[in-house]
Design a protein around this motif. Structure first.
Motif, PDB file in Angstrom:
ATOM      1  N   LEU A 227       0.858  -1.193   0.000  1.00 44.24           N
ATOM      2  CA  LEU A 227       0.000   0.000   0.000  1.00 44.24           C
ATOM      3  C   LEU A 227       0.892   1.240   0.000  1.00 44.24           C
ATOM      4  O   LEU A 227       1.718   1.415   0.896  1.00 44.24           O
ATOM      5  N   ASP A 228       0.712   2.088  -1.021  1.00 48.91           N
ATOM      6  CA  ASP A 228       1.552   3.281  -1.139  1.00 48.91           C
ATOM      7  C   ASP A 228       0.762   4.517  -0.714  1.00 48.91           C
ATOM      8  O   ASP A 228      -0.037   5.040  -1.490  1.00 48.91           O
ATOM      9  N   GLU A 229       0.986   4.953   0.493  1.00 47.00           N
ATOM     10  CA  GLU A 229       0.351   6.138   1.076  1.00 47.00           C
ATOM     11  C   GLU A 229      -1.177   6.147   0.981  1.00 47.00           C
ATOM     12  O   GLU A 229      -1.759   7.065   0.392  1.00 47.00           O
ATOM     13  N   PRO A 230      -1.815   5.135   1.558  1.00 41.59           N
ATOM     14  CA  PRO A 230      -3.282   5.116   1.502  1.00 41.59           C
ATOM     15  C   PRO A 230      -3.939   6.326   2.175  1.00 41.59           C
ATOM     16  O   PRO A 230      -5.054   6.679   1.819  1.00 41.59           O
ATOM     17  N   SER A 231      -3.265   6.964   3.108  1.00 48.68           N
ATOM     18  CA  SER A 231      -3.880   8.096   3.823  1.00 48.68           C
ATOM     19  C   SER A 231      -3.857   9.388   3.005  1.00 48.68           C
ATOM     20  O   SER A 231      -4.537  10.355   3.337  1.00 48.68           O
ATOM     21  N   ASP A 232      -3.078   9.383   1.928  1.00 47.45           N
ATOM     22  CA  ASP A 232      -2.856  10.583   1.134  1.00 47.45           C
ATOM     23  C   ASP A 232      -4.169  11.237   0.681  1.00 47.45           C
ATOM     24  O   ASP A 232      -4.957  10.626  -0.029  1.00 47.45           O
ATOM     25  N   GLY A 233      -4.405  12.457   1.104  1.00 51.17           N
ATOM     26  CA  GLY A 233      -5.560  13.215   0.636  1.00 51.17           C
ATOM     27  C   GLY A 233      -6.884  12.833   1.263  1.00 51.17           C
ATOM     28  O   GLY A 233      -7.927  13.273   0.795  1.00 51.17           O
ATOM     29  N   LEU A 234      -6.873  11.996   2.304  1.00 48.42           N
ATOM     30  CA  LEU A 234      -8.131  11.586   2.919  1.00 48.42           C
ATOM     31  C   LEU A 234      -8.453  12.429   4.154  1.00 48.42           C
ATOM     32  O   LEU A 234      -7.562  12.856   4.877  1.00 48.42           O
ATOM     33  N   ALA A 235      -9.747  12.618   4.383  1.00 48.69           N
ATOM     34  CA  ALA A 235     -10.193  13.347   5.570  1.00 48.69           C
ATOM     35  C   ALA A 235      -9.865  12.526   6.823  1.00 48.69           C
ATOM     36  O   ALA A 235      -9.889  11.298   6.775  1.00 48.69           O
ATOM     37  N   PRO A 236      -9.556  13.209   7.944  1.00 44.64           N
ATOM     38  CA  PRO A 236      -9.156  12.513   9.181  1.00 44.64           C
ATOM     39  C   PRO A 236     -10.130  11.413   9.618  1.00 44.64           C
ATOM     40  O   PRO A 236      -9.708  10.360  10.093  1.00 44.64           O
ATOM     41  N   MET A 237     -11.436  11.638   9.406  1.00 40.04           N
ATOM     42  CA  MET A 237     -12.415  10.639   9.835  1.00 40.04           C
ATOM     43  C   MET A 237     -12.308   9.353   9.020  1.00 40.04           C
ATOM     44  O   MET A 237     -12.453   8.255   9.543  1.00 40.04           O
ATOM     45  N   VAL A 238     -12.034   9.514   7.743  1.00 39.67           N
ATOM     46  CA  VAL A 238     -11.907   8.363   6.853  1.00 39.67           C
ATOM     47  C   VAL A 238     -10.614   7.603   7.150  1.00 39.67           C
ATOM     48  O   VAL A 238     -10.542   6.378   7.067  1.00 39.67           O
ATOM     49  N   LEU A 239      -9.596   8.375   7.521  1.00 42.22           N
ATOM     50  CA  LEU A 239      -8.291   7.806   7.851  1.00 42.22           C
ATOM     51  C   LEU A 239      -8.390   6.669   8.836  1.00 42.22           C
ATOM     52  O   LEU A 239      -7.763   5.624   8.695  1.00 42.22           O
TER      53      LEU A 239
ATOM     54  N   ASP B 267     -10.953   4.771   9.430  1.00 43.73           N
ATOM     55  CA  ASP B 267     -11.565   3.595   8.791  1.00 43.73           C
ATOM     56  C   ASP B 267     -10.533   2.817   7.971  1.00 43.73           C
ATOM     57  O   ASP B 267     -10.503   1.586   8.003  1.00 43.73           O
ATOM     58  N   ILE B 268      -9.734   3.556   7.239  1.00 45.58           N
ATOM     59  CA  ILE B 268      -8.742   2.900   6.379  1.00 45.58           C
ATOM     60  C   ILE B 268      -7.724   2.145   7.239  1.00 45.58           C
ATOM     61  O   ILE B 268      -7.351   1.008   6.937  1.00 45.58           O
ATOM     62  N   ALA B 269      -7.305   2.780   8.337  1.00 40.66           N
ATOM     63  CA  ALA B 269      -6.367   2.119   9.247  1.00 40.66           C
ATOM     64  C   ALA B 269      -6.977   0.822   9.784  1.00 40.66           C
ATOM     65  O   ALA B 269      -6.313  -0.220   9.827  1.00 40.66           O
ATOM     66  N   ASP B 270      -8.263   0.878  10.163  1.00 43.18           N
ATOM     67  CA  ASP B 270      -8.967  -0.317  10.650  1.00 43.18           C
ATOM     68  C   ASP B 270      -8.984  -1.426   9.610  1.00 43.18           C
ATOM     69  O   ASP B 270      -8.785  -2.598   9.923  1.00 43.18           O
ATOM     70  N   ILE B 271      -9.243  -1.028   8.371  1.00 40.39           N
ATOM     71  CA  ILE B 271      -9.315  -2.003   7.276  1.00 40.39           C
ATOM     72  C   ILE B 271      -7.972  -2.724   7.123  1.00 40.39           C
ATOM     73  O   ILE B 271      -7.918  -3.946   7.013  1.00 40.39           O
ATOM     74  N   VAL B 272      -6.897  -1.944   7.157  1.00 39.78           N
ATOM     75  CA  VAL B 272      -5.570  -2.546   6.992  1.00 39.78           C
ATOM     76  C   VAL B 272      -5.286  -3.521   8.141  1.00 39.78           C
ATOM     77  O   VAL B 272      -4.789  -4.638   7.920  1.00 39.78           O
ATOM     78  N   VAL B 273      -5.649  -3.124   9.351  1.00 42.47           N
ATOM     79  CA  VAL B 273      -5.451  -4.002  10.513  1.00 42.47           C
ATOM     80  C   VAL B 273      -6.253  -5.297  10.348  1.00 42.47           C
ATOM     81  O   VAL B 273      -5.747  -6.400  10.598  1.00 42.47           O
ATOM     82  N   GLN B 274      -7.505  -5.178   9.901  1.00 40.93           N
ATOM     83  CA  GLN B 274      -8.353  -6.364   9.705  1.00 40.93           C
ATOM     84  C   GLN B 274      -7.759  -7.299   8.661  1.00 40.93           C
ATOM     85  O   GLN B 274      -7.768  -8.520   8.836  1.00 40.93           O
ATOM     86  N   LEU B 275      -7.244  -6.727   7.580  1.00 42.11           N
ATOM     87  CA  LEU B 275      -6.659  -7.554   6.521  1.00 42.11           C
ATOM     88  C   LEU B 275      -5.462  -8.328   7.055  1.00 42.11           C
ATOM     89  O   LEU B 275      -5.277  -9.506   6.755  1.00 42.11           O
ATOM     90  N   GLN B 276      -4.662  -7.648   7.862  1.00 42.05           N
ATOM     91  CA  GLN B 276      -3.492  -8.327   8.440  1.00 42.05           C
ATOM     92  C   GLN B 276      -3.939  -9.442   9.377  1.00 42.05           C
ATOM     93  O   GLN B 276      -3.364 -10.532   9.373  1.00 42.05           O
ATOM     94  N   LYS B 277      -4.984  -9.188  10.147  1.00 42.00           N
ATOM     95  CA  LYS B 277      -5.489 -10.215  11.072  1.00 42.00           C
ATOM     96  C   LYS B 277      -6.012 -11.437  10.330  1.00 42.00           C
ATOM     97  O   LYS B 277      -6.035 -12.534  10.859  1.00 42.00           O
TER      98      LYS B 277
END
Ligand SMILES: Nc1ncnc2c1ncn2[C@@H]1O[C@H](COP(=O)(O)OP(=O)(O)O)[C@@H](O)[C@H]1O
Ligand SMILES: [Mg+2]
Length: 235
Positions: free
Chosen positions: A157-169, A171-181
């Motif tokens: 994943l290359d800078e998934p947070s780039d340009g995203l609103a803090p609230m969405v950030l 969610d994206i972090a959660d998604i990445v954690v879930q995928l790893q789990k």
């Protein structure tokens, strides 16, 4: 055996020697962060790994197999997914089309349209909408969905947070954690150091195409002075 082992690679754009003797590894099921200021070579490292800009020298082993001189299609087929910087979804294709064109034909128990929709119900709701009609967060989900459609064992994943609103950030972090789990190995490039160090167990910090620091994410998380020294642009 490591999921990914990058060993002393050198990557060039023409005569510019960008990646200079870089080594890193990702173990099976591990999330690893790749950090560094703008322009230090994070994207070029990703491009080297997935074969868009192959290294001129050095080795890259994916699941123990040499891939440093393979074509991107072949590397991707081996089970390496990419969520590129800037998301790169097709604006003129629908959500469904964006996902299906990314598919390499689903393996049993792997990722297919149904599983991506189950994971991202929002994408199912938006299935008939064009890529251009999605919000930034939805585009990010679609970009991740596209990366999953090749049924990866390793996701870059290359800078998934780039340009995203803090609230969405969040969610994206959660998604990445879930995928790893769920067992996916992850190499996460980020400018958002705080987010990356929450997700990853280990981190590499690049500077001028070389590894300037490597260690446990927790160590860097707890040492703001070190973060500052490695990652903040001095005036
Ligand atoms: N296609 C290219 N041609 C020539 N130089 C490039 C190209 N892409 C990036 N660079 C240069 O390579 C260096 C590393 O870029 P990049 O890997 O994109 O850094 P990062 O992702 O860490 O911000 C930068 O100096 C950048 O200007
Ligand atoms: Mg980049």
């Amino acid at each position: 055996m490591s999921m990914l082992e990058v060993n002393n690679i050198n990557t060039f754009y023409g005569k510019s020697h960008i990646i200079q003797g870089l080594s890193l590894s990702v173990e099976e099921g591990e999330a690893v962060a790749l950090l560094g200021r703008n322009g230090v070579g994070k994207t070029t490292t990703i491009r080297s790994i997935i074969g868009f800009t192959p290294p001129r020298s050095g080795d890259i082993l994916f699941k123990g197999k040499q891939i440093a001189r393979r074509k991107p299609e072949s590397i991707s087929r081996m089970g390496m997914g990419l969520v590129p910087q800037g998301r790169r979804v097709f604006p003129n294709l629908t959500v469904k089309e964006n996902l299906t064109v990314a598919s390499r034909g689903s393996a049993k128990g792997g990722w297919d349209l149904e599983r991506v929709y189950k994971y991202f119900p929002r994408l199912k709701e938006r299935e008939k909408n064009l890529g251009s009609q999605l919000s930034g967060g939805e585009q990010m989900m679609l970009a991740i969905g596209r990366g999953l459609m090749i049924n990866p064992e390793l996701l870059l994943l290359d800078e998934p947070s780039d340009g995203l609103a803090p609230m969405v950030l969040h969610d994206i972090a959660d998604i990445v954690v879930q995928l790893q789990k769920q067992g996916l190995s992850i190499l996460l490039v980020e400018q958002n150091v705080k987010m990356a160090l929450k997700i990853a167990s280990r981190a590499y910090v690049l500077n001028k195409g070389q590894v300037a620091w490597a260690g446990a994410a927790e160590e860097l998380r707890n040492n703001e002075e070190l973060q500052h020294q490695l990652l903040v642009v001095s005036a």
